[in-house]
Design an enzyme around this catalytic site. Sequence first.
Site, PDB file in Angstrom:
ATOM      1  N   GLY A  94       1.262  -0.860  -0.496  1.00  0.00           N
ATOM      2  CA  GLY A  94       0.373  -0.125  -0.185  1.00  0.00           C
ATOM      3  C   GLY A  94       0.883   1.162  -0.009  1.00  0.00           C
ATOM      4  N   GLY A  96       2.503   3.751   1.646  1.00  0.00           N
ATOM      5  CA  GLY A  96       2.627   3.868   2.786  1.00  0.00           C
ATOM      6  C   GLY A  96       3.867   5.849   3.237  1.00  0.00           C
ATOM      7  N   ARG A  97       3.672   6.388   1.819  1.00  0.00           N
ATOM      8  CA  ARG A  97       4.173   7.306   2.303  1.00  0.00           C
ATOM      9  C   ARG A  97       3.919   8.035   0.781  1.00  0.00           C
ATOM     10  NH1 ARG A  97      10.464   8.238  -0.286  1.00  0.00           N
ATOM     11  NH2 ARG A  97      10.577   6.396  -1.726  1.00  0.00           N
ATOM     12  N   LYS A 117       4.234  12.486  -2.992  1.00  0.00           N
ATOM     13  CA  LYS A 117       5.049  10.964  -2.701  1.00  0.00           C
ATOM     14  C   LYS A 117       6.012  12.119  -1.685  1.00  0.00           C
ATOM     15  CE  LYS A 117       8.078   7.993  -4.520  1.00  0.00           C
ATOM     16  NZ  LYS A 117       9.112   7.905  -5.771  1.00  0.00           N
ATOM     17  N   GLY A 130       6.651   7.886   6.068  1.00  0.00           N
ATOM     18  CA  GLY A 130       6.093   8.687   5.222  1.00  0.00           C
ATOM     19  C   GLY A 130       6.833   9.303   4.206  1.00  0.00           C
ATOM     20  N   ARG A 180       3.146  13.645  -8.474  1.00  0.00           N
ATOM     21  CA  ARG A 180       3.669  12.651  -9.311  1.00  0.00           C
ATOM     22  C   ARG A 180       2.193  12.494  -9.966  1.00  0.00           C
ATOM     23  NH1 ARG A 180       5.964   6.307  -8.405  1.00  0.00           N
ATOM     24  NH2 ARG A 180       3.711   6.109  -7.418  1.00  0.00           N
ATOM     25  N   ARG A 187      -1.767  -0.974 -10.052  1.00  0.00           N
ATOM     26  CA  ARG A 187      -0.513  -1.629 -10.039  1.00  0.00           C
ATOM     27  C   ARG A 187      -1.154  -3.799 -10.510  1.00  0.00           C
ATOM     28  NH1 ARG A 187       3.390   1.206  -7.355  1.00  0.00           N
ATOM     29  NH2 ARG A 187       1.683   3.012  -6.805  1.00  0.00           N
ATOM     30  N   ASP A 256       4.694  -4.567  -7.476  1.00  0.00           N
ATOM     31  CA  ASP A 256       3.758  -3.511  -6.868  1.00  0.00           C
ATOM     32  C   ASP A 256       4.741  -2.151  -7.233  1.00  0.00           C
ATOM     33  OD1 ASP A 256       5.789  -4.121  -5.375  1.00  0.00           O
ATOM     34  OD2 ASP A 256       5.716  -2.654  -4.401  1.00  0.00           O
ATOM     35  N   ASN A 257       5.669  -2.885  -8.045  1.00  0.00           N
ATOM     36  CA  ASN A 257       6.183  -1.032  -8.764  1.00  0.00           C
ATOM     37  C   ASN A 257       5.953  -1.606 -10.840  1.00  0.00           C
ATOM     38  OD1 ASN A 257       7.374  -0.370  -6.524  1.00  0.00           O
ATOM     39  ND2 ASN A 257       8.785  -1.234  -7.027  1.00  0.00           N
TER      40      ASN A 257
HETATM   41  P1  AMP Z   1       9.003   0.665  -3.021  1.00  0.00           P
HETATM   42  O1  AMP Z   1      10.268  -0.071  -2.866  1.00  0.00           O
HETATM   43  O2  AMP Z   1       9.921   2.549  -3.702  1.00  0.00           O
HETATM   44  O3  AMP Z   1       8.508   0.647  -4.002  1.00  0.00           O
HETATM   45  O4  AMP Z   1       8.099   0.539  -1.900  1.00  0.00           O
HETATM   46  C1  AMP Z   1       8.211  -0.427  -1.248  1.00  0.00           C
HETATM   47  C2  AMP Z   1       6.831  -0.369  -0.182  1.00  0.00           C
HETATM   48  O5  AMP Z   1       7.219   0.504   0.912  1.00  0.00           O
HETATM   49  C3  AMP Z   1       5.841   0.881  -0.474  1.00  0.00           C
HETATM   50  O6  AMP Z   1       4.632   0.314   0.399  1.00  0.00           O
HETATM   51  C4  AMP Z   1       5.939   2.537   0.063  1.00  0.00           C
HETATM   52  O7  AMP Z   1       4.814   3.172   0.171  1.00  0.00           O
HETATM   53  C5  AMP Z   1       6.722   1.710   1.294  1.00  0.00           C
HETATM   54  N1  AMP Z   1       7.866   2.714   1.196  1.00  0.00           N
HETATM   55  C6  AMP Z   1       8.975   2.914   0.801  1.00  0.00           C
HETATM   56  N2  AMP Z   1       8.933   3.969   1.711  1.00  0.00           N
HETATM   57  C7  AMP Z   1       8.966   4.259   2.661  1.00  0.00           C
HETATM   58  C8  AMP Z   1       8.834   5.414   3.860  1.00  0.00           C
HETATM   59  N3  AMP Z   1       9.843   5.973   3.888  1.00  0.00           N
HETATM   60  N4  AMP Z   1       7.820   5.434   4.587  1.00  0.00           N
HETATM   61  C9  AMP Z   1       6.859   4.595   5.078  1.00  0.00           C
HETATM   62  N5  AMP Z   1       6.914   3.419   3.328  1.00  0.00           N
HETATM   63  C10 AMP Z   1       7.315   3.311   3.177  1.00  0.00           C
HETATM   64 MG    MG Z   2       6.527   1.252  -5.040  1.00  0.00          MG
END
Ligand code: AMP
Ligand code: MG
Length: 498
Positions: A94, A96-97, A117, A130, A180, A187, A256-257
């Site tokens: 989900g 997260g930030r 973001k 976040g 963004r 996804r 998820d990406n």
């Molecule tokens: P990503 O690798 O950037 O695609 O992120 C994978 C997951 O980690 C996703 O659910 C993001 O929302 C969460 N995420 C990445 N960075 C942060 C952060 N600084 N705080 C909270 N959630 C994060």
């Molecule tokens: Mg991601």
Amino acid sequence: MNDTQYLSKKFTFDNSYARLPERFYVRLSPTKVPVPKLIKLNEELALELGLDPEVLKTPIGVEILSGNCIPDGAEPLAMAYAGHQFGNWVPELGDGRALLLGELIGLDGIRRDIQLKGSGPTPFSRMGDGRAVLGPILREYIISEGMNGLGIPTARTLSAALTGEKIMREQLFPGAILTRVAQSHVRVGTFEYFSARKDIEGLGLLADYVIRRHFPDAGKSKNPYSALLYEVAIRQANLIAKWMLCGFIHGVMNTDNMQIVGETIDYGPCAFLDTYQPDMVFSSIDHMGRYAFGNQPKIAQWNLICLGQAMLPLISDDEDSAISQVKEAIGIFSTIYEEKWTSGIIAKLGFVNKIDGDIQIAQDLLHHMAENGADFTLTFRRLCDLSVKSSDFDGHVRDLFGYSKEFDEWLIRWRRRLLIEGLGDPDRKSAMETVNPAFIPRNHLVEEAIRDALNQDFGLFEKLLKVYKEPFKYQPEFKHFMKPPLAHQKVHQTFCGT
Ligand code: AMP
Ligand code: MG
């Protein structure tokens, strides 16, 4: 009329995702930031979205772009999704930030998500804060806009703003927020989220939503769900072929990406190849090389299998029939990928129509590049300058291959092949230059721009954004940006920065 209402008139949100059931997301507001300051507004993109750049640059506009003020009509929410990260199943990820502010329909009639973001923690943040920090935000800005300049489908960047906070990573860094813009934030992992919960109703609602919004033709098909899968596979094949033809490594191709519409999203430890190395990995967290440059087409297929598996219950009640339909739909990936990559590499070599032996010529060039550590982008760009009948400029290319005998032999074969085309040098050169960029967001330049920005100097960042708008055009004032890194400038590792 107060400022917010005035500005709200400029945003005409129509939030289709927010009309889906509550279990698709969590509604919440961005966390307020102390001292928002606009770093950069993408004025062209603002105009395309029907927004007024002058208004966005006013203090209230900056409050919106940093999450301090929610314009009327926005319905901020964090989307729920799951995913396979490095092959491992994670049932809940989900946003997260990030927060989806809402959707705007641009002047081109296309509906796009506007997402913040780095806008603070959400129920999906797990251990994260976040937040986002300046370096990765500028990286995403430069590379996403660079991808757009290269003609590669991508999420765009509307703005970057400082928050006035310091955020802890390896050390304290300035906090930043990116706006963004993407055609979708659904996804593969969004489908997996509902499938894993055995929420077949939710899965169907998601698929119907995606069909309605992005693939209306699939809706007219006998089996709209297998048609959807087929369309997604085609978009992915097209996208990955483009990545492979310009030397882009995404770095974290987790499910998820992988966005459903086939745009590049989630710029983390991504990078462009300098020297051509098919097994190249930049990401500091990719220890096994799962997402190495040359693995990307295979990984895209792996991700499509995850999508297909998640969609099985929608496709048919009969499992065998569902499986065979999924296989058939996903099978289109390799056909389209081969087609796109082949026509792309042929064009890069200056051949108009493919004939037998062309792919071997291309494969052999790539092989010599890898053997001799030749720069991928520069090799193709310099080939544009060569003449069929004279060897006057050969030195520029031979130099990249250390004057290797094998490459010299390849040049003879390439020339012989070009003679069959019958195109004159100037025509071939201009055709080749439209597919062989002079400028790519080279890692060492991106890193240098970030280092300068951390010292409050945004000069290089601005210059890079300018040059990458027209990467196929020779821009003499920026010709130093064409150069590969010197040994001491080489970037060996990139980081997510999360
Ligand atoms: P990503 O690798 O950037 O695609 O992120 C994978 C997951 O980690 C996703 O659910 C993001 O929302 C969460 N995420 C990445 N960075 C942060 C952060 N600084 N705080 C909270 N959630 C994060
Ligand atoms: Mg991601």
